[in-house]
Design an enzyme around this catalytic site. Structure first.
Site, mmCIF file in Angstrom:
data_model
loop_
_atom_site.group_PDB
_atom_site.id
_atom_site.type_symbol
_atom_site.label_atom_id
_atom_site.label_comp_id
_atom_site.label_asym_id
_atom_site.label_seq_id
_atom_site.Cartn_x
_atom_site.Cartn_y
_atom_site.Cartn_z
ATOM 1 N N SER A 54 0.809 -1.209 0.000
ATOM 2 C CA SER A 54 0.000 0.000 0.000
ATOM 3 C C SER A 54 0.848 1.268 0.000
ATOM 4 O O SER A 54 0.469 2.274 -0.595
ATOM 5 C CB SER A 54 -0.918 0.007 1.225
ATOM 6 O OG SER A 54 -1.746 -1.131 1.239
ATOM 7 N N PHE A 55 2.006 1.229 0.671
ATOM 8 C CA PHE A 55 2.783 2.444 0.850
ATOM 9 C C PHE A 55 4.174 2.386 0.218
ATOM 10 O O PHE A 55 4.976 3.279 0.432
ATOM 11 C CB PHE A 55 2.930 2.738 2.345
ATOM 12 C CG PHE A 55 1.625 2.965 3.041
ATOM 13 C CD1 PHE A 55 0.826 4.046 2.707
ATOM 14 C CD2 PHE A 55 1.177 2.088 4.013
ATOM 15 C CE1 PHE A 55 -0.383 4.255 3.349
ATOM 16 C CE2 PHE A 55 -0.022 2.289 4.658
ATOM 17 C CZ PHE A 55 -0.818 3.378 4.317
ATOM 18 N N ASP A 81 -3.167 -5.561 10.425
ATOM 19 C CA ASP A 81 -3.190 -5.911 8.998
ATOM 20 C C ASP A 81 -2.628 -7.309 8.776
ATOM 21 O O ASP A 81 -1.789 -7.529 7.905
ATOM 22 C CB ASP A 81 -2.397 -4.884 8.188
ATOM 23 C CG ASP A 81 -2.740 -4.930 6.689
ATOM 24 O OD1 ASP A 81 -3.799 -5.487 6.353
ATOM 25 O OD2 ASP A 81 -1.962 -4.404 5.885
ATOM 26 N N LYS A 87 12.193 -2.069 2.120
ATOM 27 C CA LYS A 87 10.923 -1.464 1.718
ATOM 28 C C LYS A 87 11.169 0.020 1.453
ATOM 29 O O LYS A 87 11.531 0.767 2.355
ATOM 30 C CB LYS A 87 9.862 -1.625 2.800
ATOM 31 C CG LYS A 87 8.510 -0.979 2.409
ATOM 32 C CD LYS A 87 7.604 -0.755 3.601
ATOM 33 C CE LYS A 87 7.005 -2.037 4.086
ATOM 34 N NZ LYS A 87 5.977 -1.797 5.135
#
Length: 988
Positions: A677-678, A802, A696
């Site tokens: 998502s990010f 999540d 990431k």
């Protein structure tokens, strides 16, 4: 008169709380429910009720079991009739777990005044035939799965007073035709998927008392017309996409009790006289916006305030509110603003807080408060504060003595400030204190004989010794972190009293002496960090027994002065679970350590020089040989730098944007592991030493990416567990174009994520082996252990928020590691999961707990729901978003309805073909398959118990892990004839 009791769930965007609804409940005409006879009544109503029952496909509580000819329909459960005409006036089957659709024949029951079907699993569209019910006063369909648009002809129900359609899947707009409902008092449409803006015609509802439209996708601004609603007492518009300012006319509605506009993009400032304009205000929730300016002094005039949540905004200036007059105030949360004037008395407001007789939570962390904590003389402090958080400010000076008078305090966090001096000795008398985060000198009076569970004093300037009083005879310590300080002396012998201790981190200090043998009595110890000290002597054999007899799973003794033989049993038998580098006088151990053999005591040396000469020559030859071997191994290791066994990066290594760019070949697509998502995740490696890692790279253009980065940093800096992805370092820098660059570097997991194993694409099916039942069970237990640690055993309880297969990574040995803490939340206190909160959360569709969609706060039970869905997915092979799950059917119901007789049609077909056979084999194979089916059924039962609709009905994660361990223990013996069971994992 009969009072209609309308219950509202607590929510993070403060959908109207229960006590408020009780106060706001309206009166409906009296209905005397007499005992109905089997004669009389109306056949139209009778047939309509039978049609209603026919549309119910699942009735777990047998709510309609009485709906038959043995009794008159007026005596059926949930049905109320009028005394004279025997016509149905009330249909109330709330919270019965009903699955199905709502029959349009309900529209034929023309005397209906109330339809109450909330908290079920009804789906499909709301029948337009309900528009015929001109007598209808209450339509309460909250918390179902209705979809489509709100029928416009509900405007024909001219007597409607309550329209409750919240927590469904409704789309579209609020029909303009509803503007004619002149008697409407409550609109409850929160948490659907309705779009566009909030219509201005809502201002026509002159009697409207409650407007709850939170958690939809409403955009635009709040219409000025709402300011005309002079009877409005509750307005809840949080969790939308609203922008602009709050219309000033809203503040003129003096009847408002609840004002919640949290989690939007609103801006502006609060009116200086807000406390005078809204004298009856009880809940003020405006967190997660862009409000600026100061917090008005007049808030002290709103004497009925219970809850103030203004966190995560841009409020500035000195806080001058006199909170002493707010005697009903229970929570004050101002976290994450820019409050503080920088003056010496900027914290004086705290004195008034201590006079609040109902205050339990004060959260002023991450602001700009400066100066010193006020010191005043008080014989008694009546406030019941349980949670006091002031970290990440610029508070200096000494800690005042009055802290020790907060007798209800369970959490105290003043870390990351500029506190000096010592911790007051009196703090040791706080019998309820469980979490203490400070930076000061450890007092010997801080005895832990009461309830202190977590003591986190890392990364400060602590000096002196570790007081033995920390390890009192009745020590309850679960986690002790004293790392990165200047502590000296030895580890107290009393450490052996810490029977509950899971984690001990005393690394990066100046500690010395030998390790006490009594540490072997710490039979709950999981991780031990002692690196970068001056410890000496031999490694106690009791360390090995900790793993053999108890639970020790990781130990770091690096960079000390240890000598002698390294044990080869227990935790020391696992190369990946120990670190002993930087101790040059160690020998022996397992072969992977590549340490020299320990010397063996031989016979007496001969007394002539020839033998000595031979010994010297042989030693030289041996040394040259060893050097050659070492050089050979080094070159060989360097050559295979990109193999799965390549070395990992050193933790906390400084890393730059340029280094990451080079290690990922310029963020090459060939290095891309996944996209979230990010940001995107890449595999990286350094040519110099072959170290492999995952990185990431945050997409900072994506809204929320920076918050995600900070959330993950905060979470991962305090967690240490074998089943959590290990963060190595982070990078916050500038790229070559001058843009902000943020990245997180993790330990590389060569077997990827669980989603790729459960749902391989068509190109991977033939190349990748499938997961066996035992492997899936092992992974499930690993994930459960990680959640159990996060919820119950880490320094600050954390909610992952999540959990899903793509966030579960697998290492070389198929050990599962939970990752991606971008949505993680710290749990301020272990409270009821239905209480309101100022923390918003979404998660991933299909895995997110239903109460999150209803506005409930992030909770451990929310993670448990995700875990239950994960278990069911691992066994059935079906994603919770598969196309088959329509019209109210979901993965939970799908698995539940299959038990026990239709299980073969439900489970993943790969599990049926395991071991080269099929599930209906004959003979010995059949018996083994029976055990497999029994194992699968037991796993599904745990998954169902974890994914119950109501948070209170879900199994605790600790119990779930215990159940799965028992299931595995019962299943493993049936497999022993097929292969050797290797500890925790095998290859089936």
């Amino acid at each position: 008169m009969r009072s209609l009791r309308i219950s509202f769930p607590f929510s993070m965007v403060c959908i109207v709380p229960l006590f408020l609804i009780m106060q706001l409940s309206f009166k409906a005409p009296s209905i005397d429910v007499a005992s109905a006879t089997t004669a009389g009544g109306n056949e139209t109503d009778h047939l309509a009720l039978l049609e209603f029952k026919a549309k119910i496909v699942h009735d777990p509580q047998n709510a309609t079991s009485s709906w038959n000819d043995s009794a008159h329909f007026c005596n059926w459960e949930g049905v109320t009739c009028g005394r004279k005409h025997k016509r149905v006036t009330i249909l109330d089957l709330n919270s019965k777990g009903l699955v199905g659709t709502l029959s349009p024949y309900v529209g034929n029951m023309s005397f209906l005044r109330e339809i109450t079907l909330y908290n079920n699993s009804l789906q499909g569209e709301i029948p337009s035939e309900l528009g015929r019910l001109f007598r209808l006063q209450v339509l309460y369909l909250n918390n179902n799965s209705f979809e489509g648009k709100i029928p416009s002809n509900l405007s024909e129900c001219s007597n409607i007073m309550l329209l409750g359609l919240a927590y469904n899947n409704l789309v579209g707009n609020i029909p303009v035709e509803l503007a004619t409902l002149s008697k409407l008092r409550k609109i409850l449409i929160h948490f659907n998927y309705m779009s566009n803006g909030i219509p201005p015609f809502l201002g026509n509802f002159s009697l409207l008392e409650v407007l709850s439209a939170a958690g939809n996708f409403f955009g635009g601004s709040i219409p000025d017309s709402l300011g005309q609603l002079k009877y409005l007492s509750a307005i809840a518009l949080g969790g939308n996409n609203l922008s602009g300012i709050i219309p000033p006319a809203i503040y003129n509605i003096s009847s408002i009790i609840l004002l919640s506009v949290a989690n939007n993009s609103l801006h502006g400032s609060l009116p200086p006289n807000i406390g005078l304009l809204l004298p009856h205000l009880q809940k003020l929730q405006m967190w997660g916006n862009h409000f600026t300016g100061s917090i008005p002094v007049s808030l002290s005039n709103a004497s009925e305030l219970l809850y103030i949540a203004l966190l995560d905004n841009n409020f500035t200036g000195k806080l001058d509110v006199d909170f002493g007059g707010l005697q009903r105030l229970g929570e004050l949360n101002l976290h994450g603003n820019h409050l503080g004037s920088g003056g010496d008395n900027s914290l004086d407001f705290i004195i008034s807080l201590l006079n609040c007789s109902n205050l339990k939570l004060v959260e002023i962390a991450s602001n700009q408060f400066q100066g010193v904590l006020p010191n005043f003389v008080a014989n008694n402090i009546s406030t019941p504060i349980e949670w006091l958080a002031m970290e990440y400010n610029q508070i200096g000076g000494r800690l005042p003595p009055w802290l020790s008078m907060l007798v209800s305090l369970s959490h105290l966090d003043i870390g990351f400030n500029q506190i000096t001096g010592t911790i007051p000795m009196e703090i040791g008398s706080l019998s309820r204190l469980q979490r203490l985060y400070l930076d000061s000198v450890i007092p010997s009076s801080l005895d832990n004989s009461h309830t202190l569970l977590f003591l986190m004093l890392s990364h400060n300037n602590l000096n002196g010794t570790i007081p033995k009083q920390l390890f009192a005879t009745q020590s309850m310590l679960v986690s002790l972190a004293l790392d990165q300080n200047h502590l000296v002396g030895s580890l107290p012998l009393e450490i052996g009293n810490s029977f509950n201790l899971n984690e001990l981190d005393i690394s990066q200090n100046l500690l010395s002496g030998e390790i006490p043998i009594d540490i072997g009595r710490c039979n709950s110890l999981l991780t031990l960090y002692m690196h970068h000290n001056n410890f000496e002597g031999t490694i106690p054999p009791s360390f090995a027994s900790l793993r053999k007899k108890f639970r020790l799973e990781y130990i770091n003794l690096s960079f000390n002065n240890f000598e002698g033989e390294v044990p080869i049993k227990g935790v020391f038998a696992n190369f990946s679970a120990i670190s002993i580098v930087g101790n040059n006088r160690l020998c022996g151990g397992i072969s992977e350590l590549q340490l020299p053999r320990c010397p063996v005591e031989g016979s007496k040396r001969r007394k002539f020089h020839l033998v000595n000469l031979v010994v010297i020559i042989m030693s030289c030859i041996f040394g040259i040989s060893m050097l050659s071997t070492a050089m050979y191994c080094w070159f060989k290791k360097k050559k295979r730098g990109h193999s799965p066994a390549s070395p990992q990066m050193k933790s906390f290594q400084k890393i730059s944007y340029q280094m990451i760019l080079k290690a990922t070949d310029g963020f090459s697509s060939t290095k891309l592991i996944g996209v979230g998502s990010f940001g995107s995740v890449y595999q990286g490696s350094f040519a110099e030493d072959g170290a492999t890692f995952a990185v990431k790279v945050l997409n900072l253009q994506q809204r929320g990416a920076s918050k995600s980065f900070m959330a993950e940093c905060k979470a991962l800096r305090i967690v240490r567990h074998r089943n959590l992805v290990k963060i190595i370092t982070s990078c916050s820098s500038i790229d070559f174009q001058g843009n902000d660059f943020k990245a997180l570097v993790y330990e590389y997991m060569p077997n990827g994520n669980l989603n790729k194993w459960l749902h391989p694409d068509h190109l991977e099916i033939d190349e990748q082996p499938s997961l066996s039942l035992l492997q899936r069970l092992n992974i499930a237990i690993d994930v459960g252990n990680a959640l159990d640690y996060l919820h119950h055993h880490c320094p600050k309880p954390i909610i992952h928020c999540d959990l899903k297969p793509s966030n579960i990574l697998l290492d070389n040995d198929m050990v599962a590691h939970v990752g991606d803490f971008g949505l993680a939340k710290f749990l301020p206190q272990l409270i009821n999961p239905t209480q309101s909160s100022s923390i918003g959360v979404r998660g991933t569709i299909g895995y997110t707990a239903p109460e999150y969609g209803l506005g409930s706060e992030a909770s451990t039970s929310g993670d448990v729901y995700s875990y239950g869905i994960l278990l069911l997915e691992m066994v059935t092979g079906k994603k919770p978003t598969d196309d088959i799950f329509v019209e109210g059917l979901n993965l939970h119901n799908f698995a539940k309805m299959a038990l026990p007789n239709q299980i073969l049609e439900t489970i993943d077909s790969i599990l049926l073909q395991e071991d080269g056979g099929v599930i209906n084999s004959q003979g010995p194979e059949l018996a083994r398959n029976d055990r497999k089916i029994e194992c699968i059924i037991d796993i599904i039962k745990v998954g169902i118990a974890c994914s119950m609709e109501s948070p209170q009905d879900r199994m605790d994660i600790s119990n779930a892990v215990n159940e799965l361990n028992s299931i595995r223990n019962n299943f493993i013996p049936s497999r022993m004839g097929l292969s050797v069971y290797r500890g925790k994992y095998n290859s089936y």
